[in-house]
Design an enzyme around this catalytic site. Structure first.
Site, PDB file in Angstrom:
ATOM      1  N   ASN A 187       0.817  -1.230   0.000  1.00 48.41           N
ATOM      2  CA  ASN A 187       0.000   0.000   0.000  1.00 48.41           C
ATOM      3  C   ASN A 187       0.845   1.272   0.000  1.00 48.41           C
ATOM      4  OD1 ASN A 187       0.977  -0.086   2.627  1.00 48.41           O
ATOM      5  ND2 ASN A 187      -0.984   0.387   3.589  1.00 48.41           N
ATOM      6  N   LYS A 188       2.171   1.124   0.017  1.00 46.44           N
ATOM      7  CA  LYS A 188       3.043   2.291   0.038  1.00 46.44           C
ATOM      8  C   LYS A 188       3.160   2.920  -1.355  1.00 46.44           C
ATOM      9  CE  LYS A 188       4.462   2.114   4.404  1.00 46.44           C
ATOM     10  NZ  LYS A 188       3.833   0.884   4.909  1.00 46.44           N
ATOM     11  N   GLN A 189       3.834   4.079  -1.403  1.00 41.62           N
ATOM     12  CA  GLN A 189       4.007   4.769  -2.680  1.00 41.62           C
ATOM     13  C   GLN A 189       4.628   3.841  -3.721  1.00 41.62           C
ATOM     14  OE1 GLN A 189       4.732   5.892   0.315  1.00 41.62           O
ATOM     15  NE2 GLN A 189       4.309   8.085   0.529  1.00 41.62           N
TER      16      GLN A 189
END
Length: 375
Positions: free
Chosen positions: A185-187
């Site tokens: 879910n991170k960049q």
């Protein structure tokens, strides 16, 4: 939810042919771990954030844990961190048997209030773990001044902030050792994993050794020569290949996420809902999640249930660390310790947000949210 309604996920990584191409290249090489791709990734990441050294590890939590271990944090020590974060911000030093101390947050930025940090310092305080919450840079200069004034170690939990800037320079370029995370879910993502960036050659050498069972690197001895007790916090070349592909398009990822955030800002002009704070001359956020705060008279549980009924995924972002069950049981923390963080945690929720979210889906999210808040 009717069958005609398409579900809108909370998050989704942007993976395409480039990641597949590089992963296949690694697989065909026969060298899946401790190989050259990891060094390639580390050099590219260090260059991207303006740090001289980077060491890839199995998770952001692993990176934070090793930095606490290297700092000599142990039993009897206290470490100050934010109550409004993922539990890793405290677990990293609890694993070294230190005691957590929580400093309340600023209601606008959701980062630790430096005055609260200073007030929490005791003769047992050894370190500060600062959090760049939701990708918004913390008050780094003020926290660094506090740490220097009291002889404390400052560690930056930047797991959610890759690409953010503080006073015109990337997070990671300012001096304190920092950790970024690569959960899906991170960049950018590598499936799992993280990286420690540091301006200290000694810290870097210790991380490289500790992540692989304390093995000696450049300190004499052979392959099975171990000079310290270490961990298995290794990374793989498969993950590095994914990371290299993600780094190649990181600027585009950040651009698309910022555009998606701007669309939400424009759509969310409604009563009962407050969006995230804007950037200013000092802080440039890297968009990790899009979290809104509901007015106190709005029932969050009802709103979240209404979103889910219409196929819109959502989640509380985030419960306070000090009120997690194991924290209550082990340390006796209770409501009222950090009133600002507790109020924020009771009223915030995350909307679907990811690099390739479609404008039409965002419009649908806000339409459902508006109806739910109205109810």
């Amino acid at each position: 939810m009717t069958e005609a309604v398409r579900e809108i996920p909370l998050s989704r990584p942007w993976i395409d042919e480039r990641e597949e191409e590089l992963v296949l290249e690694v697989l065909r090489s026969g060298r899946l771990s401790l190989g050259p791709w990891i060094e390639r990734f580390e050099e590219a990441l260090a260059d991207r954030v303006g740090a001289p050294y980077a060491a890839a590890v199995s998770s952001g939590t692993a990176g934070l844990h090793m930095l606490c271990h290297i700092a000599g944090i142990g039993p009897g020590d206290e470490v100050i961190t934010s109550p409004l974060s993922f539990v890793a911000s405290a677990n990293c030093f609890i694993l070294e048997r230190a005691t957590p101390v929580f400093a309340d947050v600023d209601p606008a930025t959701l980062n630790m209030d430096p005055s609260a940090v200073e007030a929490a310092i005791t003769e047992r305080t050894r370190a500060i773990v600062a959090v760049d919450m939701f990708g918004y840079p913390c008050e780094l200069d003020e926290l660094r001044a506090i740490a220097e004034r009291h002889g404390l170690v400052l560690i930056q939990d930047s797991a959610e902030a890759l690409g953010a800037e503080y006073k015109g320079r990337p997070i990671g370029a300012h001096g304190p050792s920092a950790v970024f995370g690569f959960y899906p879910n991170k960049q950018m993502t590598t499936g799992e994993g993280g990286v420690v960036v540091t301006h200290s050659e000694d810290v870097w050498r210790q991380v490289v050794s500790l992540r692989n069972q304390g093995r000696s690197y450049g300190e004499g001895g052979g392959w099975f020569h171990h000079v310290r007790v270490g961990f298995n916090y290794r990374w793989t070349d498969v993950q590095a290949a994914i990371g290299i592909a993600q780094l190649e398009k990181l600027d585009r990822i950040l651009e698309l996420r910022a555009a998606a955030a701007t669309r939400y800002d424009e759509l969310l002009e409604m009563g009962g809902v407050e969006g995230p704070p804007p950037d200013d001359a000092v802080h440039r956020r890297s968009w990790f999640v899009y979290v809104v705060k509901l007015d106190p008279d709005v029932d969050r549980d009802s709103v979240m249930a209404a979103l889910r009924r219409e196929g819109v995924q959502t989640a509380e972002y985030v419960p306070c660390i000090h009120l997690q069950p194991y924290m209550r049981e082990r340390y006796g923390f209770r409501e009222g310790l950090c009133p600002v963080a507790e109020d924020v945690a009771s009223r915030t929720l995350a909307l679907p947000f990811f690099t390739q979210i479609e404008a039409a889906d965002q419009e649908r999210v806000v339409e459902v949210l508006r109806a739910a808040v109205g109810e």
